[in-house]
Design an enzyme around this catalytic site. Structure first.
Site, PDB file in Angstrom:
ATOM      1  CB  ALA A 149      -0.917  -0.001   1.220  1.00 60.85           C
ATOM      2  CE1 TYR A 150       5.528   5.147   3.181  1.00 63.30           C
ATOM      3  CE2 TYR A 150       7.197   4.137   1.783  1.00 63.30           C
ATOM      4  CZ  TYR A 150       6.800   5.148   2.646  1.00 63.30           C
ATOM      5  OH  TYR A 150       7.673   6.167   2.960  1.00 63.30           O
ATOM      6  CE  LYS A 151       7.528  -2.063  -2.815  1.00 62.81           C
ATOM      7  NZ  LYS A 151       7.604  -3.534  -2.925  1.00 62.81           N
TER       8      LYS A 151
END
Ligand SMILES: NC(=O)c1ccc[n+]([C@@H]2O[C@H](COP(=O)([O-])OP(=O)(O)OC[C@H]3O[C@@H](n4cnc5c(N)ncnc54)[C@H](OP(=O)(O)O)[C@@H]3O)[C@@H](O)[C@H]2O)c1
Length: 294
Positions: free
Chosen positions: A217-219
């Site tokens: 999700a961070y990417k």
């Protein structure tokens, strides 16, 4: 009204009670900018301001801000409007990793692989990550664009990450859409974020072209921040809007595995916040150096 020097620049730094945000606030303030240091937690934020004031940093005031809470954003906007009537610099630094630590004992300082191996990510964490990192950043920009228009040199700095590079999106069609900035619009970016969350919930990340592990999700959130930065730069040619990876920094977000200090991590964001007129906009930087979005 707060006391400010004539022609003094006003900055907001989000997520500034610790880590890179606190270091950015300190450097900007030492540079003559009046910093509105914000934090979602009033006690932690006030303590951060006191910490700076105790070492002689003067031009810093606190205001509460949770970037995922519209009422909190509105309250900050009123504060800035009433006291300053303008905003010169918006540093969107607040962010979360969207992961939890599974095995702290296996972490090795300076070794990102040991961090990747020690984390766990759930749908709830992923949703939080997209909501804060992407939608929170976007909500802040939208709220403060009118006050940035009152500045002679408006700057927006979106603190992103190397994980926001397009190469971290495995699916060709998603990657090409994010890459095609001439055609990408905010509505489509939101649709992509919603598809990611549906695929995340239904366990179809890999088959539908999303990063499926290690800060997935961070990417996605930082890719969206990068694309949004480029859209903003295109839509607001009088602003200078850039995004930046601060480097691999020793903070809570990396469970202190980073190699740089928070002060070193702050260098790129501060440089971009203070860019002179006529500087490039819509660019991505790795610390203080331009880098590609790919
Ligand atoms: N450290 C690195 O190696 C690295 C690398 C690439 C990019 N970055 C980016 O750098 C930025 C700063 O991270 P950091 O490393 O300094 O991490 P950090 O020490 O964990 O700081 C993150 C800050 O964001 C705040 N925050 C989280 N959610 C928020 C919300 N909804 N509203 C307002 N504030 C919120 C946190 O507040 P609380 O204290 O209340 O949680 C904290 O102040 C992030 O955008 C991160 O993605 C960091």
């Amino acid at each position: 009204m707060l006391k400010m020097e004539n022609r003094q620049r006003i900055a907001i730094v989000t997520g500034a009670n610790k880590g890179i945000g606190l270091a950015i606030s300190r450097k900007l303030s030492e540079n003559g900018t009046l910093v509105v240091l914000t934090a979602r937690d009033e006690v932690r934020g006030q303590a951060a301001v006191k910490k700076l004031q105790d070492v002689g940093v003067k031009d810093v005031v606190f205001h509460q801000l949770d970037i995922s809470d519209p009422a909190s954003i509105t309250s900050l906007k009123e504060f800035v409007k009433i006291n300053f009537g303008k905003l010169d610099i918006l540093v969107n630094n607040a962010g979360v990793g969207g992961v939890e630590l599974r095995s702290p004992t296996t972490l090795i300082e300076g070794d990102s692989e040991s961090l990747f191996a020690a984390i766990n990510e759930t749908y709830e964490m992923s949703k939080d990550c997209i909501d804060i990192n992407y939608y929170g950043t976007k909500a802040m920009c939208e709220a403060f664009i009118p006050l940035l228009h009152q500045s002679k040199s408006p700057r927006i700095v979106n603190v992103s990450a190397t994980f926001g590079k397009l190469r971290f999106i495995p699916g060709d069609s998603i990657r090409k859409e994010l890459q095609n900035i001439d055609n990408l619009v905010e509505e489509r970016l939101e649709e992509l974020m919603e598809s990611f969350l549906v695929d995340c919930k239904e366990g179809r990340l890999k088959e539908n072209g999303w990063p499926d592990r290690t800060f997935s999700a961070y990417k996605v959130s930082k890719n969206a921040v990068n694309a949004y930065t480029r859209i903003l730069a295109k839509n607001y040619p009088k602003f200078i809007v850039n995004c930046v990876c601060p480097g691999f920094v020793k903070t809570d977000l990396t469970y202190n595995t980073g190699t740089l200090t928070a002060e070193e991590g702050a260098k790129g964001p501060v440089m971009l916040a203070l860019l002179p007129d006529g500087s490039p906009s819509g660019q991505f930087y790795n610390q203080t150096e331009p880098t590609s979005f790919e």
